[in-house]
Design an enzyme around this catalytic site. Structure first.
Site, short mmCIF file in Angstrom:
data_model
loop_
_atom_site.label_atom_id
_atom_site.label_comp_id
_atom_site.label_asym_id
_atom_site.label_seq_id
_atom_site.Cartn_x
_atom_site.Cartn_y
_atom_site.Cartn_z
N THR A 34 38.49 30.29 31.41
CA THR A 34 39.07 29.01 31.80
C THR A 34 38.47 28.64 33.15
O THR A 34 37.70 29.40 33.72
CB THR A 34 40.60 29.18 31.85
OG1 THR A 34 41.05 29.57 30.54
CG2 THR A 34 41.34 27.94 32.27
N GLU B 295 39.65 28.25 25.87
CA GLU B 295 40.23 29.56 25.55
C GLU B 295 39.24 30.68 25.84
O GLU B 295 38.88 30.89 26.98
CB GLU B 295 40.76 29.63 24.11
CG GLU B 295 41.32 30.95 23.67
CD GLU B 295 42.38 31.55 24.59
OE1 GLU B 295 42.64 32.75 24.49
OE2 GLU B 295 42.94 30.84 25.43
N GLY C 217 41.76 33.05 33.97
CA GLY C 217 42.08 34.46 33.83
C GLY C 217 43.08 34.83 32.76
O GLY C 217 43.70 35.89 32.84
N GLY C 218 43.30 33.98 31.71
CA GLY C 218 44.26 34.34 30.68
C GLY C 218 45.64 34.52 31.29
O GLY C 218 46.05 33.80 32.21
#
Length: 610
Positions: free
Chosen positions: A420, A440, A506-507
């Site tokens: 991201t 994603e 970073g999820g």
């Protein structure tokens, strides 16, 4: 990525290399003498910070021509669609949080991707079990209806001062003229090379004639994306959602463009033209919380970052950092994050489908009850169970639901360094934007839309898949639903004046990266450029009870002291690539970008001061 200079020579030609093209670099003896762009800048008139010097330059170009912070953020995002295509672009979506200075209010714009109307949950299961992740991620089934383009259009229409056609011009130039491939771009291509070889348009754009990634120093051009941006500049968002681009998206999703001889199993998706035509970008109220006299504004559901950060800080506020050692305070921070993530995973999801107890989770009374265990001096050795925020929900009370076992958690829980990106901008009038956007995973679903130069997202892997196909879960997939996200754009104020704007990729570690940066700056007093560069640690109620951490944190005295308290750490390499703007009492701002992670970023201000 992304600290190289523009490559603007119009004499570099594509030489017939296909829809995307690159040229090998000529020798440059002077290259070693080039000055890299700064990751920190202080000055007046507004500023911008991104992961890429070209995107930051585009934002400054807009600001210097009289545009506002919203215009600048969209300009930067559209350039990142060219130079950072594995992280964001018009094939994905995002969350934008903006402060409108004249009105004195904060607004948020949700343009998260949605599941197509035909996506029944059973399509994601086979023989009673979820589809293999590797098979789902590279498929038409993983693609959500893209929201970025409509998000940009709506942000400009509602809050901007420039047209979409105007702010797309820098991105069109970069796509046509090209940019120099750096080590990060090369590595991201290398990570995806096997997937790209299996799709004709992806290979034509991102791989050279030898089927390998373009080398560092090559000039990469994307005439297909330049054409797409020009079409959008001329026809607006309807071209993307109802016109020829929409037809190309649907064709790619439902008939994946496999290369001859490809043996990969690629399941077609179920997206239709109606899904694109019905897509909406939604203005939502911000999640508002306080911490040690500061007021924080974040993104609400389907974002989970605003609530999870607020709960973490609410749990932590009873513990004064001055009365504890650094390690003792970090111990409480990690345990607070563990509890907050247990609640996040149990309750939060798309508000159109889930009645999440946000008021209860944000309640001070709930934090007092939930945080009683933080007085302990040892790390937890069992996973935290969710609390019961419903008695603190006010009139909207409900019964505590039972959350079923999850056979496969959302992708962002499994892979810590999701590709991201985050953009932070401000202007001379006091407007501020914190904008996180994504496709994603690194490279999305691996498919470039033929002729249009952009990758599609694999955002639907952010749904949780319960063990049973019909089991309820707040983040289970459903037609028209938006998957829960960890994107956490945040604005911080004190006494009504802006203090800080920030966000990160970073999820699921986005939440902890932003949280630790806030703790570093607000509690430990680090200057913002030090706070965002400091080594990171992330506790998200992991099943093995260990925290994920960067090598530099694991080697720190704090980690050693935390180890004495029972904490364990798993090395996951670098986490995040944060950007921020700090607002100072004298009217100056400091724009700050990640100095080293993902190749480092770029920060600029309109009027620098020394």
């Amino acid at each position: 990525m992304r600290r190289l200079l523009f490559s603007v020579s119009a004499s570099l030609l594509c030489l017939g290399l296909g829809p995307g093209c690159a040229t090998s670099p000529a020798p440059r003896p002077e290259a070693a003498a080039r000055t890299l762009p700064a990751s920190t800048a202080t000055g007046r008139g507004g500023g911008a910070a991104t992961v890429d010097v070209r995107a930051t330059s585009a934002a400054l170009e807009v600001l210097r021509s009289g545009g506002n912070a919203v215009d600048a953020a969209v300009a930067a995002a559209s350039v990142l669609g060219v130079t950072d295509p594995y992280s964001c672009g018009i094939g994905g979506g995002g969350f934008l949080v903006a402060y409108l200075a004249r009105e004195g209010r904060v607004v948020t714009l949700d343009h998260r991707e949605t599941a197509p109307a035909g996506l029944e949950r059973a399509l994601l299961y086979e023989n009673g079990a979820p589809l293999p992740f590797g098979e789902l991620v590279t498929s038409g089934l993983s693609v959500g209806v893209p929201g970025s383009l409509l998000g940009w259009s709506e942000a400009l229409r509602r809050y901007g001062s420039r047209s979409l056609a105007e702010v797309l011009q820098p991105a069109i130039r970069v796509a046509e003229q090209g940019f120099e491939v750096d080590a990060t771009f090369h590595e991201q291509t290398r990570h995806n090379v096997e997937r790209f070889r299996d799709f004709t348009p992806s290979a034509a754009l991102f791989l050279g004639p030898d089927g390998r990634p373009w080398p560092v120093g090559a000039t990469f051009k994307n005439p297909g994306l330049a054409r797409t941006y020009r079409l959008v500049a001329e026809g607006g968002a309807p071209v993307f959602y109802r016109g020829e681009i929409a037809r190309a998206i649907v064709s790619t999703v439902t008939r994946p463009p496999l290369a001859p001889g490809a043996s990969r199993t690629v399941r077609p998706g179920v997206m239709r033209m109606e899904d694109l035509a019905r897509y909406e970008a939604i203005v939502r109220p911000p999640v508002t919380s306080t911490y040690r006299g500061y007021t924080l504004y974040g993104m609400g559901s389907p974002g989970s970052g605003g609530v999870t950060l607020a709960l973490t800080l609410n749990l932590l506020e009873a513990h004064a950092p001055a009365s504890l050692s650094r390690a003792e305070f970090l111990h409480r921070y990690l345990e607070a994050s563990r509890l907050a993530f247990a609640d996040r995973n149990a309750f939060l999801g798309d508000p159109a489908f889930v009645s999440a107890p946000e008021a209860g989770l944000l309640s001070r009374e709930y934090a007092v009850r939930r945080g009683a265990t933080l007085e302990g001096t040892r790390a937890s050795t069992t996973a935290a169970l969710p609390g019961n925020p419903f008695p603190h929900q006010g009139p909207a009370r409900a019964v505590l639901p039972r959350v079923p076992e999850v056979a496969r958690p959302a992708a962002e829980e499994q892979v810590p360094n999701k590709e991201t990106t985050h953009i932070t901008t401000s202007d001379a009038a006091g407007n501020i934007v914190a904008y996180t956007c994504t496709i994603e995973g690194e490279g999305g679903n691996g498919m470039v839309v033929p002729g249009y130069g952009f990758l599609l997202n694999n955002e639907l892997t952010d749904f949780d898949l319960p063990a049973a196909v019909d089991a309820p879960h707040p983040n289970a997939p459903a037609p028209g639903k938006r998957p829960r996200s960890s994107m956490s754009p945040v604005l911080v104020f004190k006494d009504g004046a802006p203090v800080l704007a920030l966000g990160s990729p970073g999820g699921a570690t986005i939440i902890t990266t932003v949280g630790q940066t806030l703790v570093n700056h607000l509690d430990f007093g680090m200057p913002i450029e030090q706070a965002l560069a400091a080594p990171r640690v992330s506790q998200r109620n992991s099943p093995d009870h260990r925290s994920q951490a960067e090598p530099a944190f694991i080697a720190s005295p704090e980690a050693a002291a935390l180890g004495e308290l029972g904490h364990g750490f798993t090395d996951v390499g670098p986490m995040g690539a944060l950007t921020a703007i700090r607002f100072h009492p004298d009217g100056t701002v400091t724009a700050a970008a990640e100095p080293t992670r993902r190749g480092g970023g770029s920060a600029m201000v309109v009027e620098p001061v020394k």
